[in-house]
Design an enzyme around this catalytic site. Structure first.
Site, short mmCIF file in Angstrom:
data_model
loop_
_atom_site.label_atom_id
_atom_site.label_comp_id
_atom_site.label_asym_id
_atom_site.label_seq_id
_atom_site.Cartn_x
_atom_site.Cartn_y
_atom_site.Cartn_z
N SER A 74 -0.07 -6.37 2.81
CA SER A 74 -0.28 -5.99 1.42
C SER A 74 0.80 -6.62 0.52
CB SER A 74 -0.33 -4.46 1.30
OG SER A 74 -0.74 -4.06 0.01
N HIS A 183 -6.51 -0.85 -2.29
CA HIS A 183 -7.34 -1.71 -1.44
C HIS A 183 -8.78 -1.20 -1.28
CE1 HIS A 183 -4.06 -4.38 -0.55
NE2 HIS A 183 -3.31 -3.35 -0.23
#
Length: 299
Positions: A74, A183
């Site tokens: 990430s 996400h």
């Protein structure tokens, strides 16, 4: 966080000075002294973690360490791009500060949620999400290992998914204390805003391949790197697949740079035969350098 390296290595200290200058905010003070409530604000947390990670990487680089590949989970993908020279550190910290702000503002507080599901396969979790959605968003956000998947979406849908996952044999399923549903498609407003920021940056070709989250494959030119970072905001972090791809390329040793040892823990779930070491302070740096010396000597 990062103070030990900054005290002992000028390159690490300069990294903290650089972030303070780039943002006009004393990120170094938040890292070294707190207060913790300021550090926990997403717009501070993201540049702080990135800075500690880049400081650790730069110390390793000064010690002559050169990776075959880089990857980041990430936010960590930005550190991977800084390490590979795709983007400057100053551009990266400014971008991730905006990224944190955009993600926090994308969904009203209390609308979204995330949950960790342990012990179900990715396909089983995808089925749970589909059945729990009922017209709302419920999606796999972080496919961290064969044993651990994090889901994201509307509060009620995520809660339904937790119940379903437990009914279908998960070892454990629980809602996580997070500030936003990262996400997943609820992050679309953040993705659109971040696309504008990333579109304005001058990127370079990576010096070593960067394995991106959304495809679990390397990006090897500036435009594919930019496009992958944009898609990452709403896309799944395919960490397990990324590590399995690297292992398939013959990678035997992994070094986690930055605060904590979460990724080393995930590697034990992905492939226990592969060694993962970390660098976050002087003690862990020395252990990592000793280990890498033995790896080099064995070649």
């Amino acid at each position: 966080m990062g103070k030990d390296l900054a005290d002992k290595y000028s390159i690490a200290r300069e990294t903290f000075e650089e972030v303070d200058d780039a943002l006009g905010v004393k990120i170094s003070q938040f890292c070294f002294e707190g207060p913790e409530d300021e550090l926990r604000l997403t717009e501070n947390t993201q540049p702080a973690i990135l800075t500690v990670s880049v400081a650790a990487w730069r110390v390793l680089q000064k010690k002559g360490i050169k990776p075959a590949f880089v990857a980041g989970h990430s936010l960590g993908e930005y550190c991977a791009h800084v390490a590979s020279g795709t983007m400057s550190f100053a551009d990266a910290v400014r971008t991730v500060r905006n990224r944190g702000k955009f993600m926090q503002e994308a969904v009203p507080v209390g609308t979204g949620s995330m949950a960790a599901i342990l012990g179900l396969s990715p396909d089983a979790v995808a089925s749970v999400c589909s059945d729990a959605a009922q017209g709302e968003v419920c999606e796999s956000a972080n496919i961290n290992s064969p044993e651990q998947i994090v889901i994201s979406g509307h509060v009620a849908a995520v809660e339904r998914a937790v119940v379903l996952a437990n009914e279908r044999g998960a070892k454990r399923a629980k809602v996580l204390p997070v500030s936003a549903p990262f996400h997943c498609s609820l992050m679309k407003p953040a993705q659109e805003r971040l696309a504008g920021v990333l579109g304005s940056l001058q990127l370079a070709s990576p010096r070593f391949p960067v394995v991106c989250n959304v495809d679990a494959r390397p990006v090897e030119n500036p435009e594919s790197a930019r496009e992958a970072l944009i898609r990452q905001v709403t896309g799944s972090v395919r960490w397990s697949e990324s590590m399995q791809w690297l292992i398939a390329q013959g990678v035997q040793a992994f070094v986690e740079v930055g605060p904590g040892k979460v990724l080393c823990g995930l590697m034990r779930q992905i492939d226990r035969s592969k060694k993962c070491v970390n660098v976050e302070d002087e003690a862990s740096l020395q252990k990592t350098l000793e280990f890498l010396a033995t790896v080099t000597a064995a070649r």
